[in-house]
Design a protein around this motif. Structure first.
Motif, PDB file in Angstrom:
ATOM      1  N   THR A   1       0.853  -1.189   0.000  1.00  0.00           N
ATOM      2  CA  THR A   1       0.000   0.000   0.000  1.00  0.00           C
ATOM      3  C   THR A   1       0.888   1.238   0.000  1.00  0.00           C
ATOM      4  OG1 THR A   1      -1.714  -1.153   1.262  1.00  0.00           O
ATOM      5  CG2 THR A   1      -1.796   1.258   1.246  1.00  0.00           C
ATOM      6  N   VAL A   2       0.632   2.156  -0.914  1.00  0.00           N
ATOM      7  CA  VAL A   2       1.431   3.381  -0.985  1.00  0.00           C
ATOM      8  C   VAL A   2       0.968   4.347   0.105  1.00  0.00           C
ATOM      9  CG1 VAL A   2       2.115   5.346  -2.414  1.00  0.00           C
ATOM     10  CG2 VAL A   2       1.826   3.081  -3.449  1.00  0.00           C
ATOM     11  N   VAL A   3       1.884   4.721   0.989  1.00  0.00           N
ATOM     12  CA  VAL A   3       1.565   5.638   2.086  1.00  0.00           C
ATOM     13  C   VAL A   3       2.299   6.976   1.946  1.00  0.00           C
ATOM     14  CG1 VAL A   3       1.002   3.796   3.721  1.00  0.00           C
ATOM     15  CG2 VAL A   3       3.377   4.609   3.535  1.00  0.00           C
ATOM     16  N   HIS A   4       3.244   7.044   1.028  1.00  0.00           N
ATOM     17  CA  HIS A   4       3.978   8.295   0.785  1.00  0.00           C
ATOM     18  C   HIS A   4       4.201   8.423  -0.711  1.00  0.00           C
ATOM     19  CE1 HIS A   4       7.058  11.485   1.354  1.00  0.00           C
ATOM     20  NE2 HIS A   4       7.650  10.896   0.342  1.00  0.00           N
ATOM     21  N   ALA A   5       3.591   9.457  -1.302  1.00  0.00           N
ATOM     22  CA  ALA A   5       3.819   9.787  -2.711  1.00  0.00           C
ATOM     23  C   ALA A   5       4.688  11.027  -2.731  1.00  0.00           C
ATOM     24  CB  ALA A   5       2.491  10.019  -3.425  1.00  0.00           C
TER      25      ALA A   5
ATOM     26  N   GLY B   1       4.790  19.145  -3.371  1.00  0.00           N
ATOM     27  CA  GLY B   1       4.252  18.777  -2.073  1.00  0.00           C
ATOM     28  C   GLY B   1       2.976  19.534  -1.757  1.00  0.00           C
ATOM     29  N   GLY B   2       1.959  18.815  -1.236  1.00  0.00           N
ATOM     30  CA  GLY B   2       0.667  19.409  -0.922  1.00  0.00           C
ATOM     31  C   GLY B   2      -0.366  19.254  -2.020  1.00  0.00           C
ATOM     32  N   GLN B   3       0.051  18.940  -3.233  1.00  0.00           N
ATOM     33  CA  GLN B   3      -0.884  18.706  -4.333  1.00  0.00           C
ATOM     34  C   GLN B   3      -1.292  17.242  -4.393  1.00  0.00           C
ATOM     35  OE1 GLN B   3      -0.082  20.193  -8.263  1.00  0.00           O
ATOM     36  NE2 GLN B   3       1.250  21.838  -7.502  1.00  0.00           N
ATOM     37  N   LYS B   4      -2.485  17.006  -4.906  1.00  0.00           N
ATOM     38  CA  LYS B   4      -2.921  15.633  -5.132  1.00  0.00           C
ATOM     39  C   LYS B   4      -2.185  15.039  -6.328  1.00  0.00           C
ATOM     40  CE  LYS B   4      -7.612  15.693  -3.236  1.00  0.00           C
ATOM     41  NZ  LYS B   4      -9.042  15.426  -3.530  1.00  0.00           N
TER      42      LYS B   4
ATOM     43  N   PHE C   1      -4.501   9.517 -13.083  1.00  0.00           N
ATOM     44  CA  PHE C   1      -4.835   8.858 -11.826  1.00  0.00           C
ATOM     45  C   PHE C   1      -6.155   9.350 -11.225  1.00  0.00           C
ATOM     46  CE2 PHE C   1      -0.208   8.102 -11.915  1.00  0.00           C
ATOM     47  CZ  PHE C   1      -0.202   6.739 -11.669  1.00  0.00           C
ATOM     48  N   ALA C   2      -6.844  10.256 -11.906  1.00  0.00           N
ATOM     49  CA  ALA C   2      -8.115  10.769 -11.390  1.00  0.00           C
ATOM     50  C   ALA C   2      -9.094   9.611 -11.199  1.00  0.00           C
ATOM     51  CB  ALA C   2      -8.692  11.800 -12.350  1.00  0.00           C
ATOM     52  N   GLY C   3      -9.716   9.558 -10.025  1.00  0.00           N
ATOM     53  CA  GLY C   3     -10.653   8.481  -9.716  1.00  0.00           C
ATOM     54  C   GLY C   3     -10.003   7.219  -9.203  1.00  0.00           C
ATOM     55  N   GLU C   4      -8.645   7.154  -9.250  1.00  0.00           N
ATOM     56  CA  GLU C   4      -7.944   5.960  -8.784  1.00  0.00           C
ATOM     57  C   GLU C   4      -7.337   6.137  -7.406  1.00  0.00           C
ATOM     58  OE1 GLU C   4      -5.487   3.617 -11.609  1.00  0.00           O
ATOM     59  OE2 GLU C   4      -5.779   5.326 -12.937  1.00  0.00           O
TER      60      GLU C   4
ATOM     61  N   VAL D   1      -2.043  12.527  -1.571  1.00  0.00           N
ATOM     62  CA  VAL D   1      -1.490  13.876  -1.633  1.00  0.00           C
ATOM     63  C   VAL D   1       0.022  13.760  -1.529  1.00  0.00           C
ATOM     64  CG1 VAL D   1      -1.356  16.118  -0.481  1.00  0.00           C
ATOM     65  CG2 VAL D   1      -3.551  14.906  -0.634  1.00  0.00           C
ATOM     66  N   MET D   2       0.733  14.483  -2.379  1.00  0.00           N
ATOM     67  CA  MET D   2       2.184  14.375  -2.408  1.00  0.00           C
ATOM     68  C   MET D   2       2.824  15.116  -1.241  1.00  0.00           C
ATOM     69  SD  MET D   2       2.916  14.645  -6.506  1.00  0.00           S
ATOM     70  CE  MET D   2       1.681  15.924  -6.797  1.00  0.00           C
TER      71      MET D   2
END
Length: 352
Positions: free
Chosen positions: A34-38, A44-47, A55-58, A62-63
């Motif tokens: 599971t990705v916990v840090h993008a 930083g702060g953007q989705k 990746f919209a809807g997936e 937040v980075m």
């Protein structure tokens, strides 16, 4: 969920590059990771979905900046380093001290010798003390070492297509090392990354309806190719490696020519490959080089190989998707091994 099937939290450093995006796409549907840090220092702060609309809807991730503090706070147990900048390597010792496992898709941990690193990359390494123990992450060749590794240096995309077919032949003593080893290799434009690199001439107009070589002598992947072929042969080996940019988006095709020892047959070559890779999920041995096409591996973690013998000249064709088996797919194959999972978990599909 039982402890044996618990989710394993993963951090991706450099999530908006090609390798980072493919790693995220694979991990979003992985049964255990599971990705916990993008990570992105710039965004930083953007989705993620705002920076990469596919990746919209997936995902609603937040980075965050790729700092040791942010990575530790995420609870990650593993890190995929998808940045090519040597600067980011400075965070690695602190992450290892915290008990995280790391796979580097960049070039920082491929070479075991600091002098070799300086030769091929032209600078000092940020943590050279880690180079001797980092494992070269060619999954099918160094499987056992990867299982117990803390740091894995993922192979270069070109290097994977060259080393993987040659290692079993060298170990079996089938190649005449007094004769040249040559690989002429072609990569899609994505292999050069998202940024313009003047020396690679990788703008669309320069590649569309065109084909050209670059770094015909001295490409940095030569260092790791020679390192791994020498280990397999037990003596120093050099392969002349000539990369090209091809007018395709994804994929690598390498045509490798070597001279076999007198009396060696094509059946022995295929036999050596079957002995090494016959039970591995991602190596497909084709009947003839004609059957080895880039399109057959696009969006997958497969590598296809085949050979033809012309007298004593062995012609090997080898293809992969440079972003999957040549980068993020193999990185996750390695993570699977490092955490005791089936190496194919999350990777037996097309469209990555």
């Amino acid at each position: 969920m039982s402890a044996a099937n618990a989710s394993i939290p993963v951090a991706i450093l450099g999530v908006t590059g090609y390798a980072g995006e493919i790693a995220l796409r694979i991990l979003l549907s992985h049964p255990r990771f599971t990705v916990v840090h993008a990570g992105s220092d710039r965004l930083g702060g953007q989705k993620v979905a705002d920076a990469a609309p596919s990746f919209a809807g997936e995902t609603d991730l937040v980075m965050s900046p790729d700092t040791p503090e942010a990575i530790r706070a995420s609870g990650a147990k593993a890190v995929i380093l998808a940045k090519k900048s040597p600067e980011v390597t400075k965070v690695v010792p602190e992450l290892l001290k915290a008990g995280l496992k790391l796979v580097d898709i960049g070039a920082e941990f491929r070479l075991h010798d600091h002098a070799a690193y300086k030769k091929w990359y032209g600078d000092d390494h940020a943590c050279p003390e880690l180079l001797p123990t980092a494992v070269y992450g060619l999954s099918e060749v160094h499987t056992d070492a990867i299982r117990s590794a803390s740091v894995v240096g993922n192979p270069g995309c070109f290097a994977t297509t060259v080393i993987l077919p040659l290692v079993p032949l060298l170990k079996a003593g089938l190649i005449d090392l007094a004769a040249p080893l040559v690989s002429v290799s072609y990569s899609g434009l994505s292999g050069a990354g998202k940024r313009h690199i003047e020396s690679n001439n990788n703008l669309f107009y320069a590649v569309n309806e065109n084909l050209h070589s670059y770094k015909a002598v001295g490409h940095q992947h030569t260092g790791e190719i020679d390192q791994e072929l020498s280990l397999a042969a037990g003596i120093p080996v050099h392969c002349s490696f000539v990369p090209h940019l091809a007018p395709i988006t994804r994929g690598i095709h390498s045509t490798i020519t070597v001279t076999v020892k007198p009396g060696v047959t094509q059946e022995q070559v295929v036999g050596a490959w079957n002995a090494a890779y016959g039970k591995r999920p991602f190596v497909r041995i084709r009947k003839t080089p004609k059957d080895v096409e880039v399109a057959n591996t696009t969006g997958t973690n497969f590598i296809d190989i085949a050979a033809a013998l012309d007298g004593r000249t062995l012609i090997i064709a080898s293809v992969e998707d440079n972003l999957v088996k040549g980068a993020s797919g193999q990185a996750i194959q390695n993570l699977n091994l490092m955490f005791g999972l089936d190496e194919s978990m999350g990777l037996l599909r097309r469209g990555m």
